[in-house]
Design a protein around this motif. Structure first.
Motif, PDB file in Angstrom:
ATOM      1  N   TYR A 164       0.958  -1.339  -0.059  1.00 63.88           N
ATOM      2  CA  TYR A 164      -0.028   0.005  -0.062  1.00 63.88           C
ATOM      3  C   TYR A 164       0.844   1.041   0.023  1.00 63.88           C
ATOM      4  O   TYR A 164       1.896   1.210   0.337  1.00 63.88           O
ATOM      5  N   PHE A 165       0.225   2.504  -0.422  1.00 60.44           N
ATOM      6  CA  PHE A 165       1.071   3.624  -0.446  1.00 60.44           C
ATOM      7  C   PHE A 165       0.888   4.296   0.811  1.00 60.44           C
ATOM      8  O   PHE A 165       1.073   5.690   0.947  1.00 60.44           O
ATOM      9  N   ARG A 168       0.199   2.732   7.326  1.00 63.55           N
ATOM     10  CA  ARG A 168      -0.558   2.136   8.134  1.00 63.55           C
ATOM     11  C   ARG A 168      -0.810   0.573   7.583  1.00 63.55           C
ATOM     12  O   ARG A 168      -0.468  -0.386   8.441  1.00 63.55           O
ATOM     13  N   ARG A 169      -1.525   0.633   6.560  1.00 70.29           N
ATOM     14  CA  ARG A 169      -1.278  -0.903   5.902  1.00 70.29           C
ATOM     15  C   ARG A 169      -0.438  -1.643   5.601  1.00 70.29           C
ATOM     16  O   ARG A 169      -0.036  -2.911   5.689  1.00 70.29           O
TER      17      ARG A 169
ATOM     18  N   GLU B  76      -7.946   4.959   0.817  1.00 72.42           N
ATOM     19  CA  GLU B  76      -7.429   5.036   1.822  1.00 72.42           C
ATOM     20  C   GLU B  76      -8.461   5.341   3.173  1.00 72.42           C
ATOM     21  O   GLU B  76      -9.734   5.627   2.847  1.00 72.42           O
ATOM     22  N   GLU B  77      -8.143   5.177   4.410  1.00 72.50           N
ATOM     23  CA  GLU B  77      -8.968   4.979   5.498  1.00 72.50           C
ATOM     24  C   GLU B  77      -9.542   6.414   5.453  1.00 72.50           C
ATOM     25  O   GLU B  77     -10.801   6.992   5.869  1.00 72.50           O
TER      26      GLU B  77
END
Lengths: 350, 111
Positions: A164-165, A168-169, B76-77
């Motif tokens: 992911y960019f 967090r992920r 994204e979140e």
């Protein structure tokens, strides 16, 4: 939860391959048809190779990372490493064949002490060389800082995971701090020309979902990755490969632990795509294990499903003709490669 | 009848509504499929709109489906939560703007 040890080092039940195969074969009891019967329905049983074009070598399970989804169960505690003698057997096998591409994987392949020697020899043979570089190895220790220059010297194609960019992920899947280190490594690769238009040096990224779901369109994801990495960090790359997580090893552990195994298998089966089945990578790939044993793919290798029938089982007995005549070994995890737009070490297959 | 009105497993049975009325059900799903394809808006943008609407109509099936869909599409979140805030702002704003009606009425009544 932070993962610091391989399943093997934890003496985890899923470090036992028989246990993994047991869970996969239980799929029938949860209403998942055997993969082989699905292939029979579309007239693709037995599954035969097309022509061998990719020679994938797993040079060892040692890695500086312990990723949650790793199908190799790699980590710093894994000591299985390919010897120089086995690498020489690979070179001998490749001599005189028309196999164009050698794909080096691990663990972190660069941690094998003979890695650079092996790349140099392959380079002399004019093979297309792919290295599956986890990025963080480049900044892990001073002795690896020159890897971008080394790759460039031998025109190695770099293929790197970046799920992911955002941190967090990425960190949730690959470990704390991995995103920031990956960005530093990508910057170093860009600095020598990797992923930069017109340089001729290829830098491809690998996306795999951060959970129990299939990847979306590779093209759509690639466009987002390109924009986010360019705007946020000034990083460029060539292509994004979207790869489906296969239900083995640590990802299987995640599925079982979170109660998602059944629904994930259902999702894979419901997304079975005959067109993707035509293009599965095992049809043109041979996978060589760290100890020289031969497999249809890196996943079969991790499940210790050696080549079937009369095909040679070890690189010392390499025989292209019998390899091209073999039946490919299938199991329930193969649903991962035939779901949706298909999945291979090079991303979508259709 | 289940013990609760909502059962997560029912979401996967959505397509079965055609069992009792095939023609209309099929038309709906064909239309639905077309709506969410890339068009003047991308499929990704449409998915974020759907997520916001799902919260507006407070449909648990839709929240489930479009949380999954937006994540799969690489959202994204922060983007997902901003979409929910858009829904919240419009919903809240819809109540608040009626305050003008209240003020009009009150002003009309009072000296």
């Amino acid at each position: 939860m932070k993962l610091t040890k391989s399943l093997k080092a934890q003496a985890h039940e899923l470090a036992n391959i028989e246990r993994q195969l047991g869970i996969l074969s239980d799929a029938e009891s949860i209403g998942v048809a055997p993969f082989s019967s699905k292939m029979a329905e579309i007239g693709m049983l037995p599954l035969k190779p097309t022509a061998l074009d990719i020679f994938q070598v797993n040079v060892g399970k040692m890695c500086n990372q312990v990723c949650k989804h790793c199908h190799v169960d790699a980590g710093p505690d894994r000591k299985e490493i390919m010897t120089k003698e086995t690498m020489q057997m690979c070179l001998d096998a490749l001599e005189g064949t028309s196999i164009s591409t050698v794909d080096l994987t691990g663990g972190a392949p660069e941690m094998n002490p003979h890695f650079r020697w092996f790349v140099e020899k392959l380079s002399e043979m004019k093979k297309n060389i792919l290295v599956r570089c986890n990025l963080t190895i480049i900044v892990a220790n001073k002795k690896y800082y020159d890897l971008p220059d080394f790759f460039k010297k031998h025109n190695v194609e770099v293929v790197s995971s970046l799920p992911y960019f955002s941190a967090r992920r990425t960190d949730a899947q690959r470990g704390e701090g991995v995103f920031e280190k990956s960005i530093r490594a990508l910057t170093m690769l860009n600095a020598v020309g990797y992923g930069v238009e017109g340089s001729g040096l290829t830098l491809n990224l690998v996306y795999n979902p951060s959970g129990a779901f299939l990847p979306d369109s590779q093209g759509t994801l690639e466009a987002q990755f390109k924009k986010k990495l360019r705007d946020g960090y000034g990083i460029s790359f060539n292509n994004l490969f979207a790869i489906t997580n296969l239900p083995i090893s640590r990802f299987l552990d995640y599925l079982v632990n979170t109660g998602k195994y059944e629904t994930y298998m259902e999702e894979l089966v419901n997304a079975f795509n005959p067109e993707a089945a035509l293009g599965v990578m095992c049809r043109n790939t041979l996978s060589v294990g760290w100890d020289g044993h031969l497999y249809d793919c890196d996943f079969n290798q991790m499940l210790d499903l050696k080549l079937a029938g009369n095909a040679p089982n070890h690189i010392r007995d390499f025989n292209l003709k019998s390899l091209n005549e073999r039946d490919i070994i299938l199991n329930q995890h193969c649903y991962g490669c035939t779901a949706g737009a298909g999945s291979s070490c090079g991303g979508e297959t259709i | 009848m289940a013990d609760t009105y909502y059962n997560p497993e029912d979401l996967a049975k959505f397509g079965k509504v055609t069992d009792w009325q095939e023609e209309l059900g099929k038309k709906f799903f064909d239309y639905y499929g077309s709506v969410f394809k890339d068009g003047a808006l991308t499929a990704r943008e449409k998915s974020l709109i759907a997520l916001a609407v799902a919260h507006t109509i407070q449909c648990p099936y839709c929240i489930d489906a479009y949380t999954k869909d937006t994540i799969k599409k690489g959202c994204e979140e922060e983007e997902m939560m901003e979409a929910v805030h858009v829904a919240t702002a419009i919903r809240g704003g819809a109540s608040l703007v009626h305050g003008v009606q209240m003020m009009n009425k009150a002003n009309e009544m009072l000296m």
